[in-house]
Motif scaffolding. Structure first.
Motif, PDB file in Angstrom:
ATOM      1  N   MET A   1      -4.543   1.878  -8.179  1.00  0.00           N
ATOM      2  CA  MET A   1      -4.037   2.213  -6.764  1.00  0.00           C
ATOM      3  C   MET A   1      -4.403   0.917  -6.052  1.00  0.00           C
ATOM      4  SD  MET A   1      -4.814   4.480  -3.846  1.00  0.00           S
ATOM      5  CE  MET A   1      -3.696   6.670  -4.836  1.00  0.00           C
ATOM      6  N   LEU A   2      -3.130   0.350  -4.938  1.00  0.00           N
ATOM      7  CA  LEU A   2      -3.458  -0.953  -4.197  1.00  0.00           C
ATOM      8  C   LEU A   2      -4.629  -0.598  -3.480  1.00  0.00           C
ATOM      9  CD1 LEU A   2      -0.049  -2.480  -3.531  1.00  0.00           C
ATOM     10  CD2 LEU A   2      -1.613  -2.565  -5.843  1.00  0.00           C
ATOM     11  N   ASP A   3      -4.966  -1.380  -2.749  1.00  0.00           N
ATOM     12  CA  ASP A   3      -6.062  -1.503  -2.189  1.00  0.00           C
ATOM     13  C   ASP A   3      -5.447  -1.356  -0.620  1.00  0.00           C
ATOM     14  OD1 ASP A   3      -5.651  -4.313  -1.517  1.00  0.00           O
ATOM     15  OD2 ASP A   3      -8.100  -4.267  -2.565  1.00  0.00           O
ATOM     16  N   GLY A   4      -6.106  -1.608   0.518  1.00  0.00           N
ATOM     17  CA  GLY A   4      -5.702  -1.354   2.002  1.00  0.00           C
ATOM     18  C   GLY A   4      -4.593  -2.294   1.835  1.00  0.00           C
ATOM     19  N   THR A   5      -5.244  -3.653   1.723  1.00  0.00           N
ATOM     20  CA  THR A   5      -4.788  -5.467   1.736  1.00  0.00           C
ATOM     21  C   THR A   5      -3.351  -5.179   0.715  1.00  0.00           C
ATOM     22  OG1 THR A   5      -7.179  -5.723   2.543  1.00  0.00           O
ATOM     23  CG2 THR A   5      -5.342  -7.391   1.617  1.00  0.00           C
ATOM     24  N   GLU A   6      -3.695  -4.887  -0.059  1.00  0.00           N
ATOM     25  CA  GLU A   6      -2.184  -5.104  -1.211  1.00  0.00           C
ATOM     26  C   GLU A   6      -1.264  -4.270  -0.823  1.00  0.00           C
ATOM     27  OE1 GLU A   6      -4.094  -6.459  -5.434  1.00  0.00           O
ATOM     28  OE2 GLU A   6      -4.302  -4.114  -4.175  1.00  0.00           O
ATOM     29  N   LEU A   7      -1.281  -3.412   0.346  1.00  0.00           N
ATOM     30  CA  LEU A   7      -0.341  -2.163   0.546  1.00  0.00           C
ATOM     31  C   LEU A   7       0.024  -2.724   1.864  1.00  0.00           C
ATOM     32  CD1 LEU A   7       0.912   0.840   0.702  1.00  0.00           C
ATOM     33  CD2 LEU A   7      -0.662   1.178   1.602  1.00  0.00           C
ATOM     34  N   ASP A   8      -0.923  -3.438   2.338  1.00  0.00           N
ATOM     35  CA  ASP A   8      -0.320  -4.332   4.434  1.00  0.00           C
ATOM     36  C   ASP A   8       0.747  -5.351   3.637  1.00  0.00           C
ATOM     37  OD1 ASP A   8      -1.955  -2.802   5.763  1.00  0.00           O
ATOM     38  OD2 ASP A   8      -3.560  -3.759   5.765  1.00  0.00           O
ATOM     39  N   ALA A   9      -0.455  -5.941   2.968  1.00  0.00           N
ATOM     40  CA  ALA A   9       0.916  -6.984   1.981  1.00  0.00           C
ATOM     41  C   ALA A   9       2.514  -6.802   1.589  1.00  0.00           C
ATOM     42  CB  ALA A   9       0.357  -7.424   1.023  1.00  0.00           C
ATOM     43  N   ALA A  10       2.068  -4.856   0.973  1.00  0.00           N
ATOM     44  CA  ALA A  10       3.759  -4.803   0.802  1.00  0.00           C
ATOM     45  C   ALA A  10       4.788  -3.939   1.678  1.00  0.00           C
ATOM     46  CB  ALA A  10       3.293  -3.111  -0.512  1.00  0.00           C
ATOM     47  N   TYR A  11       4.264  -3.950   2.664  1.00  0.00           N
ATOM     48  CA  TYR A  11       4.571  -3.800   4.442  1.00  0.00           C
ATOM     49  C   TYR A  11       5.084  -5.079   4.621  1.00  0.00           C
ATOM     50  CZ  TYR A  11       4.094   1.259   4.225  1.00  0.00           C
ATOM     51  OH  TYR A  11       3.784   2.485   4.050  1.00  0.00           O
ATOM     52  N   ALA A  42       9.628  -0.771   5.473  1.00  0.00           N
ATOM     53  CA  ALA A  42       9.794  -0.078   4.581  1.00  0.00           C
ATOM     54  C   ALA A  42      11.106   0.403   3.308  1.00  0.00           C
ATOM     55  CB  ALA A  42       8.685   0.495   4.256  1.00  0.00           C
ATOM     56  N   LEU A  43      11.815   1.007   4.316  1.00  0.00           N
ATOM     57  CA  LEU A  43      12.555   1.772   4.571  1.00  0.00           C
ATOM     58  C   LEU A  43      14.052   0.638   4.392  1.00  0.00           C
ATOM     59  CD1 LEU A  43      12.059   4.972   5.615  1.00  0.00           C
ATOM     60  CD2 LEU A  43      12.398   5.077   3.438  1.00  0.00           C
ATOM     61  N   TYR A  44      14.309   0.772   5.675  1.00  0.00           N
ATOM     62  CA  TYR A  44      15.353  -1.289   5.864  1.00  0.00           C
ATOM     63  C   TYR A  44      15.554  -2.487   4.350  1.00  0.00           C
ATOM     64  CZ  TYR A  44      18.382   1.315   8.967  1.00  0.00           C
ATOM     65  OH  TYR A  44      18.961   2.040  10.077  1.00  0.00           O
ATOM     66  N   PRO A  89       4.581  -4.576  -5.843  1.00  0.00           N
ATOM     67  CA  PRO A  89       4.087  -5.385  -4.737  1.00  0.00           C
ATOM     68  C   PRO A  89       5.160  -5.076  -3.337  1.00  0.00           C
ATOM     69  CG  PRO A  89       4.746  -6.617  -6.511  1.00  0.00           C
ATOM     70  CD  PRO A  89       4.038  -5.576  -6.950  1.00  0.00           C
ATOM     71  N   VAL A  90       6.660  -4.281  -3.716  1.00  0.00           N
ATOM     72  CA  VAL A  90       7.824  -4.291  -2.704  1.00  0.00           C
ATOM     73  C   VAL A  90       7.117  -2.710  -2.816  1.00  0.00           C
ATOM     74  CG1 VAL A  90      10.135  -4.176  -2.130  1.00  0.00           C
ATOM     75  CG2 VAL A  90       8.685  -5.781  -2.732  1.00  0.00           C
ATOM     76  N   LEU A  91       7.385  -2.001  -3.942  1.00  0.00           N
ATOM     77  CA  LEU A  91       7.668  -0.420  -3.788  1.00  0.00           C
ATOM     78  C   LEU A  91       6.634   0.193  -3.174  1.00  0.00           C
ATOM     79  CD1 LEU A  91      10.015   0.084  -7.190  1.00  0.00           C
ATOM     80  CD2 LEU A  91      10.374   0.042  -4.819  1.00  0.00           C
ATOM     81  N   ALA A  92       5.378  -0.226  -3.259  1.00  0.00           N
ATOM     82  CA  ALA A  92       4.349   0.336  -3.210  1.00  0.00           C
ATOM     83  C   ALA A  92       4.104   0.995  -0.586  1.00  0.00           C
ATOM     84  CB  ALA A  92       2.129  -0.304  -2.762  1.00  0.00           C
ATOM     85  N   ALA A  93       4.545  -0.185  -0.866  1.00  0.00           N
ATOM     86  CA  ALA A  93       5.136   0.776   0.858  1.00  0.00           C
ATOM     87  C   ALA A  93       5.838   1.442   0.821  1.00  0.00           C
ATOM     88  CB  ALA A  93       5.718  -0.881   1.689  1.00  0.00           C
TER      89      ALA A  93
END
Length: 301
Positions: A1-11, A42-44, A89-93
């Motif tokens: 699971m991505l950490d918060g920083t990686e999830l922010d990067a995906a968004y 994320a959706l768009y 790296p994208v779909l996480a968001a």
């Protein structure tokens, strides 16, 4: 699971996709409360990313290779939706948004099915056939965004208006982008409705080659214009059913995107020589007027 920083990067990646491909939508999203914006990005962003796989593949890519990419994308996405998280790296968001707002996985399935249709379907015999494509390519986006926006009425009551707004945006694209779509070997205007005005694909091709809008084509496009206007009129009724903090965003997107139809009409339906746009100054004026309403709604909430 991505950490918060990686999830922010995906968004952030999704936001950049959204900003690059959807200037009107991206501008309108800025009117939402800050906490709601990443989900819309994320959706768009995902929708534009998948669309690019189909419409702008690397030179030499075959339809089978594009289909394989879509299948792989769908597999990774739905695996993430089942688990409730993704390391992509994208779909996480996208998965995080779907989990936060309890989005129906079927909406993503229908969207990807529509993207696959573009690989094999080049025209549509009637409105019913086109509606199948429009549901997956556009209506589902409105339905996905609806829980993010929030409603003051039961969501099931608001859903038809949300779907209709996505449909109106897509139908606007079909009228505006006739020439571009012809270049890709596609016609998104129902064949039977065109035929009622004596128009077929050969005549559209002649218009594209000459840069002229033949009178029969102009009449057919005016008819499509009127149909699209009616969809906007229906969708507009749903704005007041959204949470007050979300209304300025949706109203702004509706006004600005529907004005593309005005530009098309003002040009005499000269869609074969230029792409109708709403100018930057006009977008700024409409957005500026909506800012005050957005701030007022946030204070009152």
């Amino acid at each position: 699971m991505l950490d918060g920083t990686e999830l922010d990067a995906a968004y952030l990646r999704c936001e950049r996709l959204h900003a690059r491909h959807g200037r009107t939508y991206y501008l309108a999203t800025k009117l939402l409360p800050r906490a709601r914006r990443p989900a819309v990005h994320a959706l768009y962003g995902f929708a534009r990313w998948a669309d690019d796989i189909v419409d702008t593949p690397p030179p030499g890519t075959t339809p089978d290779e594009i289909a394989a990419r879509l299948t792989e994308l769908g597999g990774v996405l739905h695996a993430g939706l089942r688990r409730g998280h993704s390391d992509h790296p994208v779909l996480a968001a996208v998965v995080d948004t779907a989990s936060r707002y309890d989005l129906d996985p079927v909406l993503f399935k229908d969207f990807l099915a529509a993207m696959r249709m573009d690989l094999t379907v080049t025209d549509y015999p009637d409105r019913a056939a086109l509606d199948v494509y429009v549901h997956g390519s556009a209506e589902v986006i409105g339905l996905q965004v609806l829980p993010v926006l929030g409603t003051v009425a039961p969501p099931a009551e608001v859903a038809p208006y949300a779907a209709a707004l996505g449909k109106a945006f897509q139908l606007t694209n079909f009228v505006r982008d006739v020439a571009e779509d012809l270049d890709r070997g596609r016609v998104y205007l129902p064949a039977d409705e065109l035929a009622a005005f004596g128009v077929d694909e050969d005549l559209l091709g002649w218009c594209r080659r000459t840069g002229r809008t033949e009178p029969r084509v102009r009449a057919a496009l005016a008819d499509q214009h009127a149909i699209t206007r009616a969809v906007y009129d229906f969708a507009r009724q749903g704005v007041e059913l959204l949470r007050p903090v979300s209304r300025p965003c949706v109203a702004t997107a509706l006004v600005l995107y529907s004005e593309i139809l005005d530009r098309i009409e003002d040009s005499g339906f000269a869609v074969f020589t230029h792409r109708a746009r709403v100018g930057r100054a006009r977008r700024a004026r409409v957005a500026a007027g909506a800012v005050a309403r957005a701030l007022w709604a946030r204070r009152a909430s």
